[in-house]
Design a protein around this motif. Structure first.
Motif, PDB file in Angstrom:
ATOM      1  N   ILE A  53       0.825  -1.213   0.000  1.00 35.50           N
ATOM      2  CA  ILE A  53       0.000   0.000   0.000  1.00 35.50           C
ATOM      3  C   ILE A  53       0.857   1.260   0.000  1.00 35.50           C
ATOM      4  O   ILE A  53       0.668   2.165  -0.829  1.00 35.50           O
ATOM      5  CB  ILE A  53      -0.934   0.009   1.221  1.00 35.50           C
ATOM      6  N   VAL A  68      -8.312   3.691  -3.873  1.00 36.15           N
ATOM      7  CA  VAL A  68      -7.444   2.529  -3.761  1.00 36.15           C
ATOM      8  C   VAL A  68      -8.277   1.255  -3.713  1.00 36.15           C
ATOM      9  O   VAL A  68      -9.233   1.159  -2.933  1.00 36.15           O
ATOM     10  CB  VAL A  68      -6.578   2.621  -2.480  1.00 36.15           C
ATOM     11  N   ALA A  82      -3.687   1.296   4.601  1.00 35.50           N
ATOM     12  CA  ALA A  82      -4.449   2.263   3.813  1.00 35.50           C
ATOM     13  C   ALA A  82      -5.241   3.212   4.708  1.00 35.50           C
ATOM     14  O   ALA A  82      -5.321   4.412   4.445  1.00 35.50           O
ATOM     15  CB  ALA A  82      -5.387   1.529   2.857  1.00 35.50           C
ATOM     16  N   ILE A  91     -11.337   3.630  -0.128  1.00 36.39           N
ATOM     17  CA  ILE A  91     -10.617   2.364  -0.006  1.00 36.39           C
ATOM     18  C   ILE A  91     -11.619   1.239  -0.230  1.00 36.39           C
ATOM     19  O   ILE A  91     -12.550   1.062   0.562  1.00 36.39           O
ATOM     20  CB  ILE A  91      -9.982   2.211   1.390  1.00 36.39           C
TER      21      ILE A  91
END
Length: 228
Positions: A53, A68, A82, A91
């Protein structure tokens, strides 16, 4: 007093699902996930899973608000990293095993602590889906695709995952990756053939090796790829 020995795995849960058997067990203070009888991951270290990450976000040149995608919830180290970082705006974690999601979110949720603040972070969502199918059907374009669903391109959990690391899977990756996005792929060992496929498609490739316990020998590897 329990006679449990630290070197003897203690079974905690076992599930049969559409992709075979997945099991959770404890060895001393650590938890292990076993898929179809094959060791997949544990909570003993996590450095390379976190680097998957952090290195991807660093490669985005500090861009904030990035979306992400984390392919594979696992024990939660990647989600924790994250969530710890302020740069992601969204995320999305894609996990195909219902059991693994349950071990993070239901009952005493033994794996929840290893996800840090990930489960309470409003930016994060867990999607119960097969990663390949998600890449095939999503309308999202991700700034970072961080994939850790196998022991690497050459050691997949199920045969159906093989295609992710070939031309078909990389076509899907390129379709869902933002123009200036970053692909990060975790592997339990170097994979020269996979690296060659990446170099044939992406302008920028970085191979990051993370040393592991001496008895295993080969390092963990994070492959970073981008078009620019």
């Amino acid at each position: 007093m329990s006679s449990y020995h630290a070197d003897t795995p203690e079974p905690l849960d076992r599930r049969d699902g559409p992709y075979g058997e997945v099991a959770l067990r404890r060895r001393g203070p650590h938890f292990e996930i076993i898929a179809n009888g094959t060791f997949l991951m544990d909570t003993a270290d996590g450095r390379s899973e976190r680097m998957l990450i952090s290195c991807a976000l660093d490669a985005l040149d500090g861009a904030r608000g990035a979306h992400v995608l984390i392919g594979g919830l696992g024990v939660g180290f990647s989600l924790a990293e994250a969530a710890r970082d302020r740069r992601p705006g969204r995320i999305t974690v894609v996990e195909r095993e219902r059991a693994i999601i349950d071990w993070h979110t239901r009952g005493d949720a033994p794996l929840a602590p290893f996800a840090g603040e990930g489960h309470s972070d409003p930016r994060a969502e867990i999607v119960h889906a097969d990663l390949i199918e998600h890449l095939r059907t999503t309308e999202n374009r991700y700034d970072a695709l961080c994939l850790d669903i196998d022991n690497g391109p050459d050691w997949t959990v199920t045969e159906s995952n093989d295609s992710l690391y070939g031309d078909e899977g990389l076509d899907l990756v390129e379709r869902t990756l933002a123009d200036e996005g970053v692909l990060a792929v975790w592997s339990a060992a170097p994979s020269p053939a996979f690296e060659a496929r990446l170099r044939a498609r992406f302008a920028r490739i970085e191979v990051i090796e993370v040393p592991v316990h001496v008895e295993r020998g080969l390092p963990d590897v994070v492959y970073l790829s981008s078009r620019v």
